[in-house]
Structure formats: C-alpha cells, structure tokens
Design an enzyme around this catalytic site. Structure first.
Site, short mmCIF file in Angstrom:
data_model
loop_
_atom_site.label_atom_id
_atom_site.label_comp_id
_atom_site.label_asym_id
_atom_site.label_seq_id
_atom_site.Cartn_x
_atom_site.Cartn_y
_atom_site.Cartn_z
N LYS A 87 -1.49 -1.44 -4.02
CA LYS A 87 -2.43 -0.35 -4.20
C LYS A 87 -1.63 0.94 -4.11
O LYS A 87 -0.92 1.16 -3.14
CB LYS A 87 -3.49 -0.36 -3.11
CG LYS A 87 -4.42 0.84 -3.20
CD LYS A 87 -5.03 1.24 -1.87
CE LYS A 87 -5.72 2.58 -2.01
NZ LYS A 87 -6.24 3.10 -0.74
N VAL A 136 -9.12 0.79 -5.64
CA VAL A 136 -9.61 0.94 -4.27
C VAL A 136 -10.20 2.34 -4.22
O VAL A 136 -9.51 3.32 -4.00
CB VAL A 136 -8.46 0.76 -3.26
CG1 VAL A 136 -8.90 1.17 -1.87
CG2 VAL A 136 -8.00 -0.69 -3.25
N TYR A 169 0.87 -1.18 0.00
CA TYR A 169 0.00 0.00 0.00
C TYR A 169 0.91 1.24 0.00
O TYR A 169 1.64 1.48 0.96
CB TYR A 169 -0.87 -0.05 1.26
CG TYR A 169 -1.90 1.03 1.46
CD1 TYR A 169 -2.20 1.97 0.47
CD2 TYR A 169 -2.59 1.12 2.67
CE1 TYR A 169 -3.17 2.95 0.69
CE2 TYR A 169 -3.57 2.10 2.89
CZ TYR A 169 -3.83 3.01 1.90
OH TYR A 169 -4.78 3.98 2.11
#
Lengths: 303, 303, 303, 303
Positions: free
Chosen positions: A163, A207, A136
């Site tokens: 992400k 996301v 992330y």
C-alpha cells in the site's frame, strides 16, 4: 487458498470512548456499515486507526473484537508497525490468534533508517511472521520512502503486496511498472482520488480513508474502474473530489483528515469520534461544518 | 531543593545482551565509568539509549536497575517520549517509583503534528507528571522542530529546561537569548562540538553521546568552558573534534554514531555492543576501525 | 480571437552547436519534426530548453528564428522567467516583436520568496506584458510551489493558464477542481504519464518533454484521451511508460531527462545534443543505451 | 603577493534609486562608511547585494564605480555566480578590468545539480578565470550544499577560500577541520553570531551582512576574537545578538534581513533602500521599527 488483496480496503478508524477505551458498540456498527457497503477487506491499526497512539492492550482488544464482529466475511489486515521489534511480533502473533488474514508493515518510525537498514530489518522480521505481509509506504509518518529495491526485496521475502500512501503518483506508477509481470503482487493506493487510474493501469485497489463513512461510493468507483466505465468513473470521482475539498479541508494540520472521517462517522451516528492523544476530536464549529458538507453530499446523491 | 540541570549529562546507551535482554553487568560497569568520570547526571532512554526500540518491560528494568546502581550519586533523567500517551505516563510513574529525578519529553513521533498540537499535548501531559520535566528537541527523529513559543509554553507548564539536538546553532542561540532572564531554565546542547560556546554564551551543559565512553574529556571541556579557559578549551575541543571525525565516521547512515559509541564501550570492555532492531552492531571491520581510533586517541592523550 | 492553450505543447530543447551557438539547421529540422508530428503549440525556453543557462543574445536569436521557422502554424509560447525583472521584460518584448503568441512565467529563482512576494511580483510584472501569460509551477527548480491562491491571483491579473511540473498529482487535481467553472483557464500537466487522467478529468493538455522526439505518440495519446478511448490510452500510455523507464533512466541526476531527450534527437539525426553548462551531453556509453532503447521502441511500434 | 581573505568582509548591499538605477552617491557614502569602520574587504554582488536581480549592465556599473571609490584601500571581491556560464565569465572579466581582487562562485542556481556536476562545472570555469576564486556555499538559494569533496576539488583547482552561509555549524566546523593543515585556505562564515567561534577555532573571518551598517561592531568583535578576549567577545556579541533579534526580525519572509539592512542604512542616511524586484523595501511601519531598534542600539553603545 492464497489471500488476494484487492478492491476497497478501508483503513478503519478506531472508535474510542471519552475515557480512551474502545467504543465497542461503535466498532460493531462501523464494521456492519463497512461490510454492508460492500468493501473487500478491512485494515485495522493503520494511520487512520491511530495505531501508534494506542496501548498494546487496546490494540489487542480491537483486533480480537473486530475479528469477532467481522466473522470472516472479509479479509482482515492488521498493522503491526512499531518501533519495538518485539512489539511488532507480539501484535502479529495476536492477530494470527484472533483470526486476522494478513499483517501490514511500515518502517519503524523513530530512528531515521536507510533502505539497507530497512531491508535488513525485513529480513529479520518477515521470516518470523506467520501471516501474509503487506508492505506499507507512508513516508510522511515514517520518514522512509520505500525504494523500489526495498519493495522488491520484501516481495522476495514473501510480501504479497504494498500500500503506497506517499501521494507520489510517479513513484506509484513505477511500482505498477516494476511488478507488472507478477500481478499477484497487489499494488494498493492510499490516495483516494488516484483510485480510478490505479485500477485502469494495473493496480489492485485502494486503502481509502473515506470508505470508513462512504463505503459504497468507493466500492462503486472501484467497480466502475474495473469495468473501464469512464462515464460512471467521472460522476463518482466528482463525489470523492467533493469530499476531499470539503470534509477533508475542515480544520487544519495534517491530522484534519482522520479527524474529519471520525467526525463524519459520529455525525452519521455510527461511532464516537474521540481520538487518542496527541490528536483531539473536532470542536462544535468544525463538527457543524462536517455536518453541513455531509448534507450537501447526501443532497447531491439524490440529484 | 529544586533540581538543577547542568554540566555533562551523557545520554546513556542501553547495554544489551545477544538475546536482546539487558546486559546487567555492563550496565553497572558503564554507570561506574560515567560517575567516576565526573559526569553531572545520567539521561536514560534517549535516542542513544534506543528507547523506542525497547519493550516497556525492558525500559522499566533498565530504569530500576540504573537507579539502583546510581544510588543517588547524580541526578537521573528518564526519557518518557512515546507515541502512546499512556505509555509515557506509565514510564513516568515507574521512573518516579524507581527514584529518578526528572523525565524528558519529546513530541510523539509517528503522526506529524503542529506546534499547536504539541502545546495541547503538553498541556495534557505535564500536569500529570510528578517529576520535573526537561523538553527534548530532536526534529530528525520526531519531525517537529520545537518552536520558541512551544518551549516557552512548556516552561510555563513547569518544564525546567530543554535539550536541543537539532544541530541548528542559530536556533540554539535564540533559545539562550529567549531565556536569558530566567537562568534557572536549563539550556542543554545535544551537539558535542557546540559545548564550549554553549557554556560561554549562557547555556548550561551538554547531553554528549561521547561522554558514554569519554566522560572525563567532556567534563574537562565543560569545566574549562565554565572557567573561560580558552587555551584548555582549544586542546580539549580538538580531542572531541578527533572523535567526531574518526569514530563517528565509521560505518554509514545516521545510526553510525550510536553504533560507534556502543562499539567503543565494547572495545573498552565496559559493556556489550548489541543493539535493538532496526539497528545492528558493527561488524568486525568497523570494530577494528573504532579500536584503531581509540588507540590513536589514547596515544594523543599521552602526548 | 483569444489564444487557447491545449493539447501537446513540447517544451522544446534548444539545439546547440559544439561551440555553444545555436544549431540553426537542427532547430529547423526539430520544428518541422514537431509540427509534422501534429503538436498543438511549442514552448520555447522552458527547463528542457535550458533557458537560464543561455545568454540573452542566444535566447533572442532562438526566439526570432524559431518564430520564423514555425511561421504561425502553431502557437509559440516563450519562457521569460528570469531573476532579473528587466531581463524578463526584455525577453517578453522581444517575443512579442518576433511574433510569439504567449509568454510563460515562473518565480524568479535565486532568492527564496513567499507566496505574498510572488503575488506582489506578478502584480508588477503582468500588467507590463503585452502577450498572454501562462503560469509555470516548477518548484524543484524555483523553490516555490505556487499556491492555489497565487494561481487564482495570477488569473485575475490576466493569466490564461498554468503548466504544473510539480509532479504532485493531488495538487494538480486541486487546480482542476479550483478552476472547473472557468474552463477557458488552461490546466496543463508537465508529467508525461499523467496526460490521460489530466484530459479525462478536465485538464487541457501536456507540456511533454518526450514530445520533442516522439510528437506523434503524445498527440495520439492526447487524442485518445479526449475521445475517452481507454483501450488506445492503455496501449499508448504503455509506450510512454517504456520511454520513462528506459531512456529517462539512462545516466543519473535530475538532468538525465533533458540529456536523454536531446540525445534521442541526436540519435534520430534531428539536431545536435550539445548542452549549455552546467549540463553536459551524454558520453558514448549513455548514447548507445539511448540508441538501443529507441530501437526497442521502434520495434514495439511495428508490433 | 597572494591575496589573503580574512577579517570582516561585508556583503555590500547595492544602493538603488527609486527608478532602479544605481544610487551613486549612496554607494560612495556606503563605501566610505565601511572603510572608515575598519572592514577588511568588500564583497560586491552577493545575496545581500541582490546580484541575480540586477541586469548585467547595472552589475558592471556597480563593479566599476565601487572599485573606483574603494581605490584599492581594501580587497574587492565580486560575485560572478550566474545561471549562464558566459554571464559568469563576462562579469569576471569586467571585474578584472575594473581592478577587483577576487571573484566569488556559487553553483548555478536554476537546475538542481549534483556534486559531480558542480565539480565538472568548476573544472570548466575556474581555469578561465584570471582572478583568485572564493567558493560560496548558499544552499538556501542555490539548492546545492557544497560537499567537503567539492570544496576540496575547488581548492585543487585554485580556489583560495570558502564562504559558508549554510548556517550549518557542524558542516562549518568540518570545513575548518578538513583544511586545518592549509591555513592559507580561508574559511569564512556567513552567519554573524558564529564569528567568535569561527575565529577561535581556526576560521578566518565573516561575511557579515550587519557590517553594512555597523562595520565597527563586527571589526571590534573580530579583533576581540583574534585576541581571544572573552570578556570583550561577550559584550560585543551581545550587541550582535540584539541586532539579530530586533532589526532582522522586522517584517517577515527570508528577505527581511536584506530589507532590514538596507532600511537601517537609509535611516542612518547612508544610502537609499530601494530594492530590485522581487523584493520591495520596507513600508513606513517597518521602517519606524528599524529606527526604534537603531536608537536602542545607539543608546546601549553609550551605556
């Protein structure tokens, strides 16, 4: 079977009561709202989920109950990022026990660390995790913009995707380029408006915070992107652009997006919009604005 | 009697064992070393204390045991900064019970927040704290450089001082200027080399990392500064400059200073130099360098 | 007839001799190369043109001769950005006399100025310009990221478009959104890889550095984007991505892109690759690498 | 005899008429004001001198006339920083001819360059300069914070000192530390309030903008610092602190300091306060505020 991360994975907000406890009824409604909306996975305890603001007990309660309500219908990803290494391990173990499918890892976010220190950290952390790992990248919160090298090392250590919420599209495209030979490594974008180009050029999903309250919009946009249907993409993307330039611009400060999402959910009677300090929910004036924009959005749906 | 913050207040490192637990023997020796060195207070669980990397249990154990060993000989300040509001309250309550004298508050450090949000946060937090509060400006870690207005509001809410570790001397001087009519509000500097000018121009003390291993040096420099003894100041400050350009330059990355301090303490056989992830203690090569510099320093003492 | 800015507008490099003078023969060949390649305009004296590094005399000579060689076949835009207001006016007047079609304005770039100061500056500057104005957002060089408000004010003052080289795609999309009701205001992107999405979502073109040596590639990609031909877009964009991750990654520092472009042109025997200080042309080692990548690119063309 | 840079060297503002031309009478008065005030040198065409905003012709006129009025009574330093290499050489040659004593060099300020590129640039530039060179660190304008290595290389190439306007006191102290064995290399500070500690710890002087209108104050503070007279230092420094927190806080934006200095000079009837675009002189409201603060300052002098 290996977990495949793709599609629309809302970074779920954490419904809270006025007393700071979990809004359990809201949680259940929100999850049904998301799954009915067709989303492909749920990411608990990310930035929109206000994870670092929540106590461990509350985080664990959320994981347990969310997994219970989700009932395996979609993969569950849980953010385990923490400044305490043991805190991360503890949330990871709880996630596994509760039936989650993957954990999400950003850099520990107090001390400024280097890429080398992050790699060293991952070399310690990942082998101790029993669930698949998604990286992330969230430099506005963590202060570390994960380098391509760090992401590559994470992949070698077993990470199944990343992400990216940097908002840096050149960087994001370089991720797609860097991993194009291994399409099983998921490249997920955190900026809503970048969804179509992400999919068209080889990325795997988004996301998208807005998918909390408008899951179908993002699922439709994802599907149109997968189908390379430019006509639909343009129409749906316009709706996302509207949300971006209306609801996300109510209030001020970086936190206004999370506040706007929670407020919209509250206006839609899905869950409460209380927030964990240091954030505070919108006042009436902002709420009225959000309501007005939601009405406009609904109207445009009809058109 | 009101607590007065001044003098040399080391941001104590947290001695850790190889297994990550508290190095209790090292803690006791370190505390004796500091108090024997003449320091005026001890700040537990700051950045050099690696607070955010430690579990709550470990933080509480440290507070309890440090207070026990310190035995009221000097004021004890405890960092309660946390991304979780309840986490902060919990550490604050424990600090009170353990006998600490004040708590130290920096902004919650994951979400980027505005000055207004910080003020709102303080308006919630400070009234719930039963110990005196010192503000802590540490923008390189928290991303928020406390504005003069925020500090003034904190003072209105009851804060008794501020430690500034921004390294921004113009800002620091503006703090002194802003509060010169209320000298009971303590202005403490976090950059070692700025100690003399801090004292000469109206500040109150230093939270000097180097005072962990060289408490007397900093106490002497503080006393020379209070006495406006420029001759001694120059000699002692030269020693501090040597430490800054030698031991603090071993290794790389921002974390090298904390590592160097812990390593020096270990070389001096005061406590272990294990660190909490994401940091790692110096390897042998760096340790040898630190040892060499310590020897040079000792030699110059004799001279 | 009003000038319409759209399509591929290369920010032309300034061909220089070893002695720092204009490589006139190279200039003529480069212009033919560009026009033959189908480009829609030529932007002289931008960042890739090393404008601020050139003397006024050299800038004027370039403008005169470029306009002469271009012979009105495509619109000519001239960068007049300067720290001296009169310097800007002087270059603008010369551009008009030489037959250029528009001037390009970025903020004066030494003193850090605010948006308000920039607006004030534009209110002074634009009324004194007799050619149409394109705004130029280049924060990495000018330190000022033009706000939406500043761009709107520039439009009110008569600006006919903006080139954005911030690399900030969210900002760029907000430009498109802000001016969607006035499509005659041109939104031009400065990041090559963002060309297709720029066109698909309502932008007008690209100031693509790579179009200096590969004009057809960018013209083809522009046309495919206008035609919404996703299949072609993907193929052509892959070629651009190759250039980005090969030739633009030779050497180091931000200047490597301009150096790579000039070097490629030299390898292709179009013009010299000497540069104005503080930049220096690639050494042999880098040149060999550029040559190798150009060969790979040519090979892939055949495939 | 070698030029020695030390003491108070005002970065002289450039007096301008309403039409943008040189305010020659103001220039003469300003120079007499400075020299009468006891300053140790005059720095023309720095940031406060608005150099990059002025045409070459105006810069040369200023150099010629300033040298004429100064008549060798104090050393004259001339800023030659420019984005054009030849522009720098030209101003340097003119400075030599006009009788200036040194030139001042900051990085070319449009293209972001690396330390290596800056060193390469200096290796080209310095050997072509016939006057002594002072380096100038001004990262807020040039985007490059000169590293210690770059400064050391400049010294090897012949530079005789550096003026640091970064405001970064830790960096500044590291400069003093780095060059303490060669005290003939002048370390000059650009932040007024740092003057006493600069002198006390081994630096050589200050390029203090406020010395434009209050030369005696800064000369007195310099002398008190050289004499290690802490009592006087405190009194005089308080006056500087007053100017900093009053006149320099009128208006907004970074440019307010230069505007405030020019405005003060105009209020004192020394020269005009017109400015070169993109800056604009204070309006009446701000001017009244400056006047009020000057009166307060004068009053405190009496006290």
């Amino acid at each position: 079977m290996a977990l495949e991360l793709k599609g629309i994975i809302p970074p779920m907000v954490t419904p809270l009561n006025a007393d700071g406890g979990l809004d359990e009824k809201g949680l259940e409604k929100l999850i049904e709202h998301l799954i009915t909306g067709g989303i492909h996975g749920i990411f608990l305890l990310g930035t929109n989920g206000e994870a670092p603001s929540l106590s461990y007990a509350l985080r664990k309660e959320l994981i347990t109950k969310a997994c219970k309500y989700i009932r395996g219908r979609v993969p569950v990803l849980v953010g385990i990022t923490d400044t305490s290494f043991n805190g991360s391990l503890d949330i990871a173990a709880h996630s596994k026990d509760a039936g989650a499918d993957a954990v999400v890892v950003a850099p520990p976010y107090y001390l400024p660390i280097s890429q080398e220190e992050m790699i060293d950290y991952l070399e310690r952390l990942i082998p101790q995790l029993s669930l698949p790992v998604m990286m992330y990248n969230m430099p506005s919160c963590t202060k570390l913009h994960l380098s391509l090298e760090t992401v590559k090392r994470a992949k070698e250590l077993g990470a199944i995707g990343i992400k990216d919420s940097s908002g840096d599209m050149s960087y994001f495209y370089s991720l797609i380029e860097a991993f194009k030979e291994t399409p099983e490594f998921s490249i997920i974008v955190g900026t809503e408006l970048f969804l179509p180009e992400t999919i068209i050029y080889g990325g795997h999903g988004a996301v998208a915070g807005g998918a909390n309250f408008l899951p179908e919009l993002f699922v439709d946009l994802y599907n149109a992107s997968v189908a390379n249907n430019l006509e639909d993409i343009k129409i749906l993307r316009n709706k996302v652009a509207f949300v971006n330039s209306s609801i996300y611009c109510v209030g001020k400060n970086a936190s206004r997006i999370t506040k706007g999402i929670k407020c919209a959910l509250s206006v839609m009677d899905i869950c409460e919009d209380h927030m964990a300090l240091p954030l505070r929910k919108f006042e009436n004036r902002e709420r009225e604005k959000v309501k007005e924009y939601l009405d406009q959005f609904a109207g445009s749906q009809v058109a």
